[in-house]
Structure formats: C-alpha cells, structure tokens
Scaffold this motif. Structure first.
Motif, PDB file in Angstrom:
ATOM      1  N   VAL A 351      10.946   3.351   7.710  1.00 41.63           N
ATOM      2  CA  VAL A 351      11.488   2.303   6.856  1.00 41.63           C
ATOM      3  C   VAL A 351      11.379   2.696   5.390  1.00 41.63           C
ATOM      4  O   VAL A 351      10.292   2.965   4.899  1.00 41.63           O
ATOM      5  CB  VAL A 351      10.728   0.978   7.110  1.00 41.63           C
ATOM      6  CG1 VAL A 351      11.077  -0.060   6.072  1.00 41.63           C
ATOM      7  CG2 VAL A 351      11.062   0.460   8.502  1.00 41.63           C
ATOM      8  N   LEU A 363       3.843   3.636   7.012  1.00 45.04           N
ATOM      9  CA  LEU A 363       3.328   2.436   6.344  1.00 45.04           C
ATOM     10  C   LEU A 363       3.817   2.328   4.903  1.00 45.04           C
ATOM     11  O   LEU A 363       4.587   1.427   4.587  1.00 45.04           O
ATOM     12  CB  LEU A 363       1.791   2.428   6.404  1.00 45.04           C
ATOM     13  CG  LEU A 363       1.219   2.216   7.810  1.00 45.04           C
ATOM     14  CD1 LEU A 363      -0.236   2.636   7.895  1.00 45.04           C
ATOM     15  CD2 LEU A 363       1.364   0.761   8.240  1.00 45.04           C
ATOM     16  N   ILE A 364       3.419   3.255   4.041  1.00 45.70           N
ATOM     17  CA  ILE A 364       3.769   3.120   2.620  1.00 45.70           C
ATOM     18  C   ILE A 364       4.497   4.370   2.142  1.00 45.70           C
ATOM     19  O   ILE A 364       3.941   5.473   2.156  1.00 45.70           O
ATOM     20  CB  ILE A 364       2.511   2.899   1.765  1.00 45.70           C
ATOM     21  CG1 ILE A 364       1.741   1.673   2.282  1.00 45.70           C
ATOM     22  CG2 ILE A 364       2.885   2.724   0.294  1.00 45.70           C
ATOM     23  CD1 ILE A 364       0.454   1.397   1.549  1.00 45.70           C
ATOM     24  N   GLU A 407      -3.142  -8.508   3.930  1.00 45.82           N
ATOM     25  CA  GLU A 407      -1.879  -7.845   3.587  1.00 45.82           C
ATOM     26  C   GLU A 407      -1.784  -6.489   4.310  1.00 45.82           C
ATOM     27  O   GLU A 407      -0.747  -6.145   4.880  1.00 45.82           O
ATOM     28  CB  GLU A 407      -1.835  -7.661   2.067  1.00 45.82           C
ATOM     29  CG  GLU A 407      -0.495  -7.241   1.532  1.00 45.82           C
ATOM     30  CD  GLU A 407      -0.446  -7.397   0.005  1.00 45.82           C
ATOM     31  OE1 GLU A 407      -1.407  -7.950  -0.582  1.00 45.82           O
ATOM     32  OE2 GLU A 407       0.547  -6.952  -0.585  1.00 45.82           O
ATOM     33  N   LEU A 411       0.866  -5.371   7.255  1.00 42.71           N
ATOM     34  CA  LEU A 411       1.694  -4.168   7.169  1.00 42.71           C
ATOM     35  C   LEU A 411       1.525  -3.318   8.433  1.00 42.71           C
ATOM     36  O   LEU A 411       2.502  -2.881   9.042  1.00 42.71           O
ATOM     37  CB  LEU A 411       1.301  -3.383   5.912  1.00 42.71           C
ATOM     38  CG  LEU A 411       1.962  -2.030   5.702  1.00 42.71           C
ATOM     39  CD1 LEU A 411       3.476  -2.158   5.626  1.00 42.71           C
ATOM     40  CD2 LEU A 411       1.415  -1.373   4.435  1.00 42.71           C
TER      41      LEU A 411
ATOM     42  N   ASN B 405       3.308  -3.935  -5.920  1.00 41.05           N
ATOM     43  CA  ASN B 405       2.684  -2.623  -5.722  1.00 41.05           C
ATOM     44  C   ASN B 405       3.299  -1.979  -4.480  1.00 41.05           C
ATOM     45  O   ASN B 405       4.073  -2.609  -3.759  1.00 41.05           O
ATOM     46  CB  ASN B 405       1.154  -2.761  -5.602  1.00 41.05           C
ATOM     47  CG  ASN B 405       0.751  -3.616  -4.417  1.00 41.05           C
ATOM     48  OD1 ASN B 405       1.198  -3.388  -3.294  1.00 41.05           O
ATOM     49  ND2 ASN B 405      -0.082  -4.609  -4.656  1.00 41.05           N
ATOM     50  N   ALA B 406       2.951  -0.716  -4.261  1.00 40.01           N
ATOM     51  CA  ALA B 406       3.598   0.045  -3.185  1.00 40.01           C
ATOM     52  C   ALA B 406       3.324  -0.568  -1.810  1.00 40.01           C
ATOM     53  O   ALA B 406       4.198  -0.580  -0.938  1.00 40.01           O
ATOM     54  CB  ALA B 406       3.111   1.493  -3.215  1.00 40.01           C
ATOM     55  N   GLU B 407       2.111  -1.075  -1.631  1.00 46.82           N
ATOM     56  CA  GLU B 407       1.739  -1.651  -0.331  1.00 46.82           C
ATOM     57  C   GLU B 407       2.567  -2.910  -0.053  1.00 46.82           C
ATOM     58  O   GLU B 407       3.092  -3.095   1.047  1.00 46.82           O
ATOM     59  CB  GLU B 407       0.248  -1.972  -0.372  1.00 46.82           C
ATOM     60  CG  GLU B 407      -0.358  -2.317   0.967  1.00 46.82           C
ATOM     61  CD  GLU B 407      -1.882  -2.308   0.907  1.00 46.82           C
ATOM     62  OE1 GLU B 407      -2.452  -1.899  -0.125  1.00 46.82           O
ATOM     63  OE2 GLU B 407      -2.499  -2.718   1.908  1.00 46.82           O
ATOM     64  N   TRP B 408       2.671  -3.762  -1.049  1.00 52.74           N
ATOM     65  CA  TRP B 408       3.502  -4.972  -0.930  1.00 52.74           C
ATOM     66  C   TRP B 408       4.949  -4.602  -0.622  1.00 52.74           C
ATOM     67  O   TRP B 408       5.568  -5.142   0.300  1.00 52.74           O
ATOM     68  CB  TRP B 408       3.397  -5.784  -2.224  1.00 52.74           C
ATOM     69  CG  TRP B 408       4.446  -6.842  -2.364  1.00 52.74           C
ATOM     70  CD1 TRP B 408       5.588  -6.782  -3.114  1.00 52.74           C
ATOM     71  CD2 TRP B 408       4.476  -8.119  -1.714  1.00 52.74           C
ATOM     72  NE1 TRP B 408       6.309  -7.941  -2.996  1.00 52.74           N
ATOM     73  CE2 TRP B 408       5.655  -8.780  -2.138  1.00 52.74           C
ATOM     74  CE3 TRP B 408       3.623  -8.768  -0.826  1.00 52.74           C
ATOM     75  CZ2 TRP B 408       6.000 -10.051  -1.703  1.00 52.74           C
ATOM     76  CZ3 TRP B 408       3.976 -10.035  -0.391  1.00 52.74           C
ATOM     77  CH2 TRP B 408       5.139 -10.664  -0.826  1.00 52.74           C
ATOM     78  N   ALA B 410       6.077  -1.960   0.703  1.00 52.63           N
ATOM     79  CA  ALA B 410       6.165  -1.374   2.049  1.00 52.63           C
ATOM     80  C   ALA B 410       6.181  -2.462   3.113  1.00 52.63           C
ATOM     81  O   ALA B 410       6.905  -2.375   4.106  1.00 52.63           O
ATOM     82  CB  ALA B 410       4.991  -0.423   2.278  1.00 52.63           C
ATOM     83  N   LEU B 411       5.380  -3.500   2.879  1.00 49.88           N
ATOM     84  CA  LEU B 411       5.349  -4.621   3.820  1.00 49.88           C
ATOM     85  C   LEU B 411       6.695  -5.352   3.816  1.00 49.88           C
ATOM     86  O   LEU B 411       7.271  -5.631   4.871  1.00 49.88           O
ATOM     87  CB  LEU B 411       4.209  -5.563   3.422  1.00 49.88           C
ATOM     88  CG  LEU B 411       4.072  -6.874   4.195  1.00 49.88           C
ATOM     89  CD1 LEU B 411       3.866  -6.607   5.678  1.00 49.88           C
ATOM     90  CD2 LEU B 411       2.909  -7.700   3.644  1.00 49.88           C
ATOM     91  N   ALA B 413       9.498  -4.139   3.063  1.00 50.89           N
ATOM     92  CA  ALA B 413      10.521  -3.252   3.633  1.00 50.89           C
ATOM     93  C   ALA B 413      10.617  -3.380   5.149  1.00 50.89           C
ATOM     94  O   ALA B 413      11.635  -3.062   5.753  1.00 50.89           O
ATOM     95  CB  ALA B 413      10.224  -1.808   3.239  1.00 50.89           C
ATOM     96  N   TYR B 414       9.528  -3.839   5.773  1.00 55.82           N
ATOM     97  CA  TYR B 414       9.545  -4.040   7.220  1.00 55.82           C
ATOM     98  C   TYR B 414      10.096  -5.418   7.596  1.00 55.82           C
ATOM     99  O   TYR B 414      10.435  -5.667   8.742  1.00 55.82           O
ATOM    100  CB  TYR B 414       8.131  -3.936   7.774  1.00 55.82           C
ATOM    101  CG  TYR B 414       7.740  -2.573   8.291  1.00 55.82           C
ATOM    102  CD1 TYR B 414       8.421  -1.993   9.357  1.00 55.82           C
ATOM    103  CD2 TYR B 414       6.688  -1.868   7.742  1.00 55.82           C
ATOM    104  CE1 TYR B 414       8.059  -0.758   9.859  1.00 55.82           C
ATOM    105  CE2 TYR B 414       6.314  -0.626   8.234  1.00 55.82           C
ATOM    106  CZ  TYR B 414       6.997  -0.084   9.291  1.00 55.82           C
ATOM    107  OH  TYR B 414       6.638   1.129   9.794  1.00 55.82           O
TER     108      TYR B 414
END
Lengths: 451, 451
Positions: A351, A363-364, A407, A411, B405-408, B410-411, B413-414
């Motif tokens: 993704v 994941l990221i 969070e 993810l 942020n990148a983690e957010w 990425a989440l 994006a799923y």
C-alpha cells in the motif's frame, strides 16, 4: 560546538606546515612535463602559470595524471572552476589493464560548484562511489568560493585521508583500498551537451610534501565527522562511542539460522569482506534461510552496509522472535525492507509504497525520494529507543514510528502481520538478515547498545 | 490537591450544622408510621431502633417511602449493609400512574458494598440511570466502611444536589428534573438468586432539615468534581473553565447542512432538549444529511451526549472539510463512531473492531471493554491538541493517536480514506454530526477551545 570547530580550524591552519624545504612543486608553470593525459580527450592548456582544463563533448572523464606515483603525502594546490562544470583531483589513483580496461580509478577530491556544494568531499572514482559525501559534514559546505581561486589541501597518511578547502576541514576518512597511485586533474565528461563545451577548470601552485609528514600534518579535529571505510573494523572513534562489530567479517560467529541452532551449511557465503546471500529461486527463506544473531537486543543503533543485485529482495529484521513462525517462510519481526524498487514486483504491491526499500515492510512506506545509490553499497541504520524506532538510509532519516500503542496496533491489524500476536511490541528481540532467494551482500554490520 | 481536599472536607464537617432545632426525625425508632412500601415485596422490620430491609427473590426493587414529600432539604441517616446487597436512598422521588404504571423513580443515593464502590454516587432510578457515577470522584471511593454503620448526608437545594458519605464529599450535581418528591429506602431486587435471599440493609437516625438551609448547608468544595445535568446549559464552573454551548438546545443556530448553506429543512428535529436525526432508510447522509458547525475549530475539547436507538449508526466527525466530498455520502473527516455494536452489521466489518462505537472509524478500534450504557445517554469526548487526539466515553479514555506523521499516513493508506488527500492532517476543521438514516439523539454539545 561551532566555536570550538572554528578555533580548531584556525589552530589547524597555524600548525599546518610552511617548511618550504619539505615541499616539491608538481607543475613548473610553463609546460606539462611530468604529466600525461588518460581516459578522455578534453584539452589541457597552460595560461598565466596555471593548467587550464577545457570541457569537450562526447568524451568520457579526462585526467591529466602525474607520471610519478605517491604513497603517503600532503598535497596542496589552488583551483578555479567555471559555473556548471564538475571536476576533481585524483590521488592514489591508478590505470591498469586488469581493472576496467585501464579506466582511471581511485580517490577523488571533489570539485563541485553546483548547488549540491560537495567540494572537498571524497569520491572513489570508477569504483565504490562516494566515500565522504559532504552531507556528512554540512558545516563545511559553504567553504567553496565561486569564481575565485580555492585552496585545496589533501593529507593521505597510512589509512587516513583528510581534506581541506580554503582552510576549512572537509573530510576525514579511514580507508585501505589503495596505498599508492598517481595524482590527476579531472575534466568531467559533459556527454553531448554542447552548451557546456569550452567550460574551464584551472589549477596552479601544485605542491606536494612526502617527508616529515608527522610534523607537517594538521592537528586532530575531533568534532569533524569521520568515516571508517576499512571493511568490518571498528575505529578508535567508533569504539569510544560504544560501537562493536555484529559480524566479524571472517566467520559466522554470533549468527545462526533463524530456524536452526547452527549456521546454515549452504545458501550463505563469506567472500571479499562480505556476508552474501546466494542467489536461488527468489523464494522467501527457502534456500539457506534467514540468519539471526545469537542474542537479543533491546535499545540500539544498528548500521548495515548492503549491496543489492538486480531485482533483489532481502531485509533486515529486528524484534525478531524465531519461535513465532515455525513453519515455512521468514521469521517474524519488524523489517527494514531491502529491495530493488525498480525491478522487483513487490515494489508495486503493498500500500502506497510500503514494500519499497527502507520501508517498514508492509506497514510504513519510506518516502519516494531517498538517497539510494544504485549499484553501490548503501548504509541502512535502525535506531530503537524503547517504543520509538527510526529507519535511516545513507544518513537520511526515512521514517520513524512509535509502537506499543493503539495506533500502531491498528496499523498492524491492517497489514499481513495481523495474525501474529502483539506484533512489533516485544521489548527486545533478535536481529535478522533475510534470505529471499536473491544475491545480496552485507558488510560493516555494527551495533551500539543504548540505555 | 489531596491536602486541600482533606482540609476542605474537615472545614465542611465543622461548618455542617448541628443546630438540632432545625432538624426533624423521619423515623420514630418503634414502628413504620409515616412510611409506606411501594414497587416490590421485600420485607422491612424494626430491630434495635433501626429499620431492617430484607431481600427477597422474585420481586422487583422494593421501596419504603415517606408519605410526606419534600422539596429543598438536608437529609442525614446511618446505614449498614450486608456484603453483596445493593441498596440506596431515594429522594425527590415519585410514583405516579402517568409514569411507567407507578414505578418508583427519581434520585437515588447509591449504597454499593461491591468492589465497584460507588456508594454516595447518584443514580436516577427507573429513568436516566447514572447522574454521578463514582468514577467521577475516585478519591471518595474508599469512604464506605464495610460491615459498619455509615453516615449519609444529602443536600438538595434548588437545582443543586450534594452528597457525603462518612463526612467525605461524594457527589455534586446540578439538575432540574424533579423539584419535589418522597424519600425512600431501597431493598434491591435479587432476581431468582436464592443465595442472596435474607440479606439485610439497615437504616437509623434518619433526620431531615428543611429550614435555615443556607445556614445549615456545607461550604463549597471547589475541587469536588461537579456534574451539570441541566440540559444544554453551561454551569458557572463550566463557564470559568472556558466551556460554551456548541448547540443552544433550542434553535439550529451555529449549524448548517454539510453540503448546503442552510440547515436541512427536514431529517433533523429539535424536541425535549434534544437534537435528533430522524429515522429514514439507514443510508449515509441520504435524508436530511450531515450537519456541520458554521465555523472551524483547531485545538479543543468537545463533549456530546448521545443516545442511540436500536441498531443505529451515526458519528461525530472533526477536522471536517465539507468541500472535499461534493458527491454522495458523508462529508470527510475523522470520526468518533457512534454505533449499536450489538445490532448494526458494520460492527462486524472493518478490521479488529475499528468500526465499533468510540473507534476512530475504520482506523483505530476502541477497546472491546468500554463503559457504554445501553439505552441511556452516553458522553462522547474528543480532545484535540495539535497532532494529538483522544476519544473518551463516559470519562474513560478509549484511544489516543498522533497524526501528521508517517505512521498515521501509513494507517490511513490502508483505510477507506486512502484516496482523500492528506486525510486527517488539517490544522483545523468543522465539527459534524452524522445522519446515517437511523434515529440518534444529541444534547449537551459543549466545546472548550484550547491554546
């Protein structure tokens, strides 16, 4: 720190020797006696006591090389370069039939009038590429004076290479690839760009010192970032910072198969200072299988130099629990993905790029723009401080994340790791190098444990 | 704070009146003259000058009620209760044919010897449920003495209800539901649990004060958490903390349709102090459509009381950009999901519960265990401080997350928001109440803007 840096620079200049009797001129100011042209057909002239290199279309890099070779020395000269023309000064360089049909290769003091401003950095011409990109030492990137004469100093003593530009310390390298070679003045190729034709770079007052080097050399500059290019070694400075080798460069000590107690008897190879996954059929952990460290790590900074072959897939995993997946496939843990983004199909899966090089796999995603150097060794760095994790590539931070929270778990719940209990939340784990059936090479695997 | 609390408690006790002539006894110590039994068939006896309530199987809650009714008063008594038996003291309570066939209803001072330890809290019997659960005031939860006589004090003056247990202030409520009613001693129903039969609760020294209340009442205790149950009002204390009404309780001022400039002419209804989505066909924003605030909010604390009907779906969105989705469906923003988890099919969709009540919809699941009160009004709270966001339900934090942020990313994006550019990262946005075609009721919509 800035003040100390400036002070040391001044001190360095003061200590730097002017004992004229140790120094020999390499250019007589009148003709090119003692120099020969190699590799390309750019023109070199003499004007006003300076050598003038003139760019020419449709020729590769051209080098005006000393006939003499030098081992340990201090070299000084001045250069002036037109806007837009890249250039450089080779040292301990060679042209031998056995290497790339005589292509000139070896250390190059970079001359870079572009916006990148890497003048004073060190490049391994026609071989390993950048040893000391000036991104390592951004404070020195304004040392270059456009349109003016710039003073170069290069100290090459034993395994130590140091450079200066207009008195500013620019690079500090430990390397042992070449003990000797010629000095050469580069006119960079310009392809077929006729707009660039006729651009010039000038050199003058070229002098070298090969005696009394311990007296002549500059003082130590502890705050100047140092790069250790000697394969699989820990420099004094690295040791003082707490770094140790995670791979000794010679044996399989400290590693075992992820799903076995010993090191895989096949599928992995140690050669030329590298730990290599051998090519098989591209499947995950199906040949030699992944290897893991023999102990776990909690908080750490890990660096790994890796080189991919065309289309390759591999990875560096951490927080690995080898007991989790006892079936087929790779052991379970967070993965710094290693991939040929251009050629491997997995780059297009996942993704928004979360399976590309440098990503936290599935994941990221790492950013699209990243400082990957195709064909060369690249440095992956992973930093773990409790729940905070960072992925770096060649000194650039790609991603950072926090784990052990809602969070993070949300993810993971979307990813292919959704069914592994508490994925990525372990306090500590093994470090893993992945066998994905493609040839990938690792070296300089170093770790520093943190509080 | 703890010291101040203790000091104020002591001061309160000192100020609390012992002017005997203002007080009247409600129980003569010998018989139940002036009392009558309602609702159930549990037994009440007199032993050693105390009224003893005795639990009985297969009867609903039983109440021994004063024949007299009281408006403003201070009530004191002692109680002792067996382990395992829930009980309570009703005040301003009523039994009228017009309400649930005469079911006793109204304020109840809770007697709770269980591990939950909510004694001293206030419950609205047979009507709204908990007004002051002791989770509001955990410091007072150890005031109860198991197996001993416990002293109760209840002050009911105008719209203000305050309670004490053994001298410890337990509850502080603003409410205007009932101005008058009887006092009653509850023996809680035990269903058909014969093991509970015969458990007792005792009351004695029951006295009431109805004159000179301003003199007799306890001093203010500013650090005691206060609950404002008067619909759609801002108490003095709330005002001092910066709270304002986001909905005035009467008009559509401050709101408009998410995809129109005015308030939807149908599909929404204001009645009984509630802002209601009317039932239609269960589709997203297809009837009246979502409504949004007429201005944006950046950093804030938002509370919304909501009540769902069976099988209902709705939500509270924030960081909403009504310009983003001009097509069908709901406007785009982060959503505090409101759902009947037991009956709506969406509860089973999504990933690991990320579409259930209190979740950040389709992104971060609320925990399975959450303090939802079926059938009653529940309080959603959303806190936004820059990139940090929290979802709360009835004073319990469900989730928190960091965005931008990148983690957010990425989440996101799923999730189903993957194609909305920069989803959830806006610095500010509108607040939205969702029309998902099911009847849902909102009230007490209050916001406090933060720095």
């Amino acid at each position: 720190m800035k003040k100390l840096f400036a002070l040391l620079m001044l001190t360095g200049i003061a200590v730097g020797g002017f004992a004229q009797d140790n120094w020999v001129s390499l250019f007589n100011g009148k003709n090119l006696k003692g120099w020969k042209k190699l590799n390309g057909t750019a023109e070199y002239r003499i004007e006003d006591g300076a050598i003038v290199g003139i760019s020419r279309v449709n020729t590769p890099n051209t080098f005006l090389c000393t006939e003499q070779t030098f081992g340990d020395f201090i070299l000084e000269m001045y250069f002036k370069v037109d806007d837009g023309l890249n250039s450089g000064i080779q040292f301990r360089s060679n042209s031998i039939p056995e290497y790339a049909n005589g292509t000139v290769h070896g250390y190059q003091y970079e001359i870079d009038p572009s916006k990148r401003a890497w003048s004073g950095g060190v490049y391994d011409e026609a071989r390993r590429g950048w040893l000391y990109p000036m991104s390592k030492n951004p404070k020195a990137q304004n040392a270059f004076k456009p349109g003016e004469w710039n003073k170069v100093r290069i100290e090459v003593i034993g395994d130590r290479i140091r450079t200066w530009l207009n008195g500013v310390p620019t690079a500090d390298i430990l390397d042992n690839a070449n003990a000797t070679g010629f000095i050469a003045l580069q006119v960079h190729g310009i392809g077929n760009n006729t707009a660039m034709e006729g651009k010039t770079v000038r050199w003058k007052n070229i002098r070298i010192c090969t005696t009394d080097l311990e007296t002549e050399k500059m003082a130590e500059i502890p705050c100047l970032p140092q790069v250790n290019c000697i394969p699989n070694t820990i420099s004094e400075r690295e040791a003082a910072e707490g770094w140790v080798l995670l791979w000794d460069g010679k044996t399989t000590n400290g590693w075992r198969g992820a799903k076995r107690t010993d090191f895989p008897p096949s599928g992995w190879e140690i050669r030329d200072n590298m730990l290599c996954v051998q090519k098989s059929d591209g499947r995950e952990s199906a040949n030699g299988g992944d290897i893991v460290t023999t102990r776990t790590y909690k908080n750490f900074e890990l660096v790994v130099d890796f080189q991919i072959t065309n289309g390759a897939n591999s990875g560096i995993k951490y927080f690995v629990d080898p007991e989790m997946n006892k079936g087929e496939g790779s052991a379970i843990g967070c993965e710094f993905q290693i991939l040929d983004d251009q050629r491997h199909p997995d780059a297009k899966l996942g993704v928004k790029g979360n399976r590309k090089l440098g990503s936290l796999y599935d994941l990221i995603p790492a950013p699209e723009q990243k400082p990957f150097r195709p064909g060369q060794f690249n440095t992956a760095k992973i930093i773990v401080k409790g729940n905070h994790v960072e992925h770096w590539l060649n000194d650039v931070k790609l991603i950072e994340y926090e784990r052990n929270n809602a969070e993070w778990n949300a993810l993971v719940a979307y990813s292919k790791y959704r069914d592994w209990p508490n994925f990525g939340n372990a306090e500590s784990g093994y470090i893993l190098l992945q066998d994905h059936g493609d040839e990938v090479r690792f070296k300089n695997i170093k770790i520093r444990e943190l509080e």
